[in-house]
Design an enzyme around this catalytic site. Structure first.
Site, PDB file in Angstrom:
ATOM      1  N   ARG A 232     -61.078  -0.690 -14.080  1.00 18.69           N
ATOM      2  CA  ARG A 232     -60.323   0.425 -14.882  1.00 18.69           C
ATOM      3  C   ARG A 232     -59.644  -0.647 -15.920  1.00 18.69           C
ATOM      4  O   ARG A 232     -59.248  -1.817 -15.696  1.00 18.69           O
ATOM      5  CB  ARG A 232     -59.154   1.122 -14.269  1.00 18.69           C
ATOM      6  CG  ARG A 232     -59.736   1.936 -12.740  1.00 18.69           C
ATOM      7  CD  ARG A 232     -60.280   3.426 -13.669  1.00 18.69           C
ATOM      8  NE  ARG A 232     -60.949   4.029 -12.414  1.00 18.69           N
ATOM      9  CZ  ARG A 232     -61.872   4.217 -11.919  1.00 18.69           C
ATOM     10  NH1 ARG A 232     -62.923   3.348 -12.335  1.00 18.69           N
ATOM     11  NH2 ARG A 232     -62.144   5.225 -11.020  1.00 18.69           N
ATOM     12  N   GLU A 261     -59.270   3.777 -24.527  1.00 12.20           N
ATOM     13  CA  GLU A 261     -60.638   3.993 -24.935  1.00 12.20           C
ATOM     14  C   GLU A 261     -60.964   5.399 -25.526  1.00 12.20           C
ATOM     15  O   GLU A 261     -60.239   6.375 -25.336  1.00 12.20           O
ATOM     16  CB  GLU A 261     -61.490   4.107 -23.700  1.00 12.20           C
ATOM     17  CG  GLU A 261     -61.582   2.623 -22.817  1.00 12.20           C
ATOM     18  CD  GLU A 261     -62.409   2.477 -21.607  1.00 12.20           C
ATOM     19  OE1 GLU A 261     -63.217   3.837 -21.236  1.00 12.20           O
ATOM     20  OE2 GLU A 261     -62.535   1.708 -20.870  1.00 12.20           O
ATOM     21  N   HIS A 279     -67.804   0.622 -21.554  1.00 15.21           N
ATOM     22  CA  HIS A 279     -67.741   1.240 -20.309  1.00 15.21           C
ATOM     23  C   HIS A 279     -69.130   1.813 -19.925  1.00 15.21           C
ATOM     24  O   HIS A 279     -69.258   2.968 -19.942  1.00 15.21           O
ATOM     25  CB  HIS A 279     -66.643   2.432 -20.539  1.00 15.21           C
ATOM     26  CG  HIS A 279     -66.095   3.020 -19.475  1.00 15.21           C
ATOM     27  ND1 HIS A 279     -65.054   3.792 -19.208  1.00 15.21           N
ATOM     28  CD2 HIS A 279     -66.488   2.912 -17.859  1.00 15.21           C
ATOM     29  CE1 HIS A 279     -64.464   4.044 -18.055  1.00 15.21           C
ATOM     30  NE2 HIS A 279     -65.550   3.482 -17.208  1.00 15.21           N
TER      31      HIS A 279
END
Length: 531
Positions: A232, A261, A279
């Protein structure tokens, strides 16, 4: 009889569509097109989405026959679970579909950084043959630290074991016996940082884990170590990490997740020893196929009236009494508060229900309490279905007791547990008034009556003058506004409990400063969002 209708609102794996078509009528629509989605829902029994389709109150209102909402993935940010539960709509997802992909990506990042693969690739494609510039390090016989032993952390550890490494781990919510079964040595975070050659983070993002590895922690890290964060964003301070790389204190860093993000500007992007990806942890064909197949099977089970292992909410309609439903969010928040105060896994846990509500089937309240207990502990989404398994894996003995007799309140719900050292942690609450305000009425044996707030602080200390002023001054200096305060004590000059509700999170440094200033035997902050 006509087949039940399932509406597929986003791209789904062909194999999943085939599974659905065996027993259901499959229709498709562009879920991102609101004008097309709403009328298409009028006569469907189930809808399957990914992340682009918003399932909110308006959508649920338009789907009079809807029984199931399925998210072909892990997160549920685009599904209003509470609104679905209120309408008796089952919500399912695919909680384990991407865990293998995520673990493998962490391993890939570690190896890529250890052997300078991205930089060497870029150099060679640019026309330079510089073998000596990209000398790496071996993984074999090194020490690998795993921060968090949830499902992904365990998979990562198992894969790294094949390299012949020594595995260290930090996870206060995993008992030593469980770690021993995995071949992992549990210990404090500081020891892991100081002794590990490679460190990989696998934790959920909570107020306690936010910034867990910052400037102070990076100063403890073994020189030349490599840090990986594919869990995370925000668990590792990006700026502090970049500075450690710039100063040459780290051998490298690999990051797949960022505090904000999409991220196109980070101090890590200019560091040659940093490997970054956008990601990609769950971005494999297999993870996407697994997610589609998992929800397709869940939809079929649900429409057939069978048990659904990946149910996120409790299917109402004969399962949960109307009188029980308002207590579900309360007991879940009490479970989260228990974890915040305990800061470790309990040896046993008891859910105690007293009052009129005990006249109904309250077994679901125990599940809701467990869901709260583990929400801030594990990476995966905690559901009413997997919560008992999470407790079992950690060796927690869970009990439920109930009595219709309640001497002080109409109803009281309590979560109580004993820690490994014998300390008992307990939190009790109830619903008050026509608006059913959630209130705390007991904390560790102290009588209180405080509305549960998103941000709360609990401090235990010896009762004496001046404490309230000291706490108020320190919070004021940190620009944290106090919304409410209550002090409870058992005797003048004896042990006292201060409960604060505040308007924003208290910085960890300020919390430590308050604890020192008042001589607190215990001080904890809790984040208790109203889901």
């Amino acid at each position: 009889m006509p087949k039940p209708v399932v509406l597929v609102a986003e791209e789904l794996a062909p194999a999943a569509l085939e599974v659905l078509a065996e027993d259901l009528e499959v229709r498709q629509v562009d879920g991102a097109d609101r004008g097309a989605l709403l009328p298409a829902l009028a006569d469907v029994d189930a809808v399957i989405v990914r992340s682009a389709t918003q399932i909110d109150a308006e959508v649920l209102e338009a789907a009079a026959r809807l029984k199931v909402v399925a998210r072909a993935g892990v997160g549920l940010d685009n599904v209003d679970v509470d609104a679905a539960t209120a309408r008796g709509v089952l919500v399912v997802n695919a909680p384990t579909s991407n865990i293998t992909s995520a673990a493998e990506h962490a391993v890939a990042l570690l190896l890529a950084t250890a052997r300078n693969i991205p930089a060497a690739n870029e150099s060679l494609k640019g026309g330079a043959w510089k073998r000596s510039a990209f000398t790496g390090v071996e993984v074999t016989d090194k020490v690998v630290g795993v921060v968090g032993l949830g499902r992904i952390g365990v998979l990562f550890a198992q894969r790294m074991a094949a390299f012949g490494v020594t595995l260290l781990a930090y996870d206060p919510y995993v008992p030593a016996a469980r770690a021993a079964q995995l071949g992992v040595q549990l210990g404090p975070l500081e020891e892991l940082l100081a002794h590990s050659d490679f460190i990989s983070v696998h934790l959920p993002k909570t107020p306690e884990t936010q910034g867990l590895i910052g400037e102070r922690e990076l100063a403890l890290v073994k020189p030349g170590a490599i840090i990986v964060n594919a869990a995370r964003g925000g668990l590792v301070d990006e700026h502090a990490l970049a500075q450690a790389l710039k100063e040459g204190r780290l051998g490298g860093a690999a990051v797949d997740v960022f505090g904000t993000e999409p991220c196109t500007d980070s101090p890590l992007f200019t560091e040659p020893r940093a490997v970054v990806t956008p990601h990609l942890g769950a971005s494999t064909n297999e993870a996407q196929d697994k997610a589609g197949l998992a929800v397709a099977k869940s939809v079929k089970l649900a429409l057939a009236g069978e048990f659904v292992p990946d149910a996120v909410n409790v299917q109402v309609g004969g399962v949960v009494a109307e009188e029980i439903r308002p207590s579900l969010p309360l007991i879940e928040r009490l479970g989260r508060l228990f974890t915040a105060l305990a800061a470790e896994v309990p040896a046993n846990l008891t859910v105690d229900i007293k009052g009129e509500v005990a006249g109904y089937d309250v077994s679901v309240l125990a599940l809701a309490a467990l869901r709260g207990v583990f929400t801030d502990v594990v990476e995966e989404q905690v559901t009413f279905v997997n919560a008992p398994l999470l407790a079992s894996e950690r060796g927690i003995d869970v009990g439920l007791v109930s009595s219709e007799e309640s001497p002080d309140y109409r109803n009281v719900l309590t979560v109580r547990g004993a820690l490994a050292d014998g300390t008992v942690i307990s939190v009790g609450g109830n619903l008050t008034g026509p608006r059913m305000v959630q209130k705390l009425v007991e904390v560790n044996g102290f009588d209180v009556e405080v509305a549960i707030n998103e941000h709360m602080v609990f401090a235990t200390y010896e009762d004496r003058p001046g404490i309230v002023g000291t706490v108020g001054q320190l919070l004021g200096q940190a620009k944290v506004n106090i919304a409410g305060m209550q002090v409870s004590r058992k005797a003048v000059g004896g042990s006292a409990l201060m409960v604060l509700t505040v308007d924003s999170a208290v910085p960890p440094g300020t919390l430590d400063e308050i604890g020192t200033a008042v001589g607190a035997s215990s001080i904890r902050a809790a984040y208790l969002p109203q889901d």
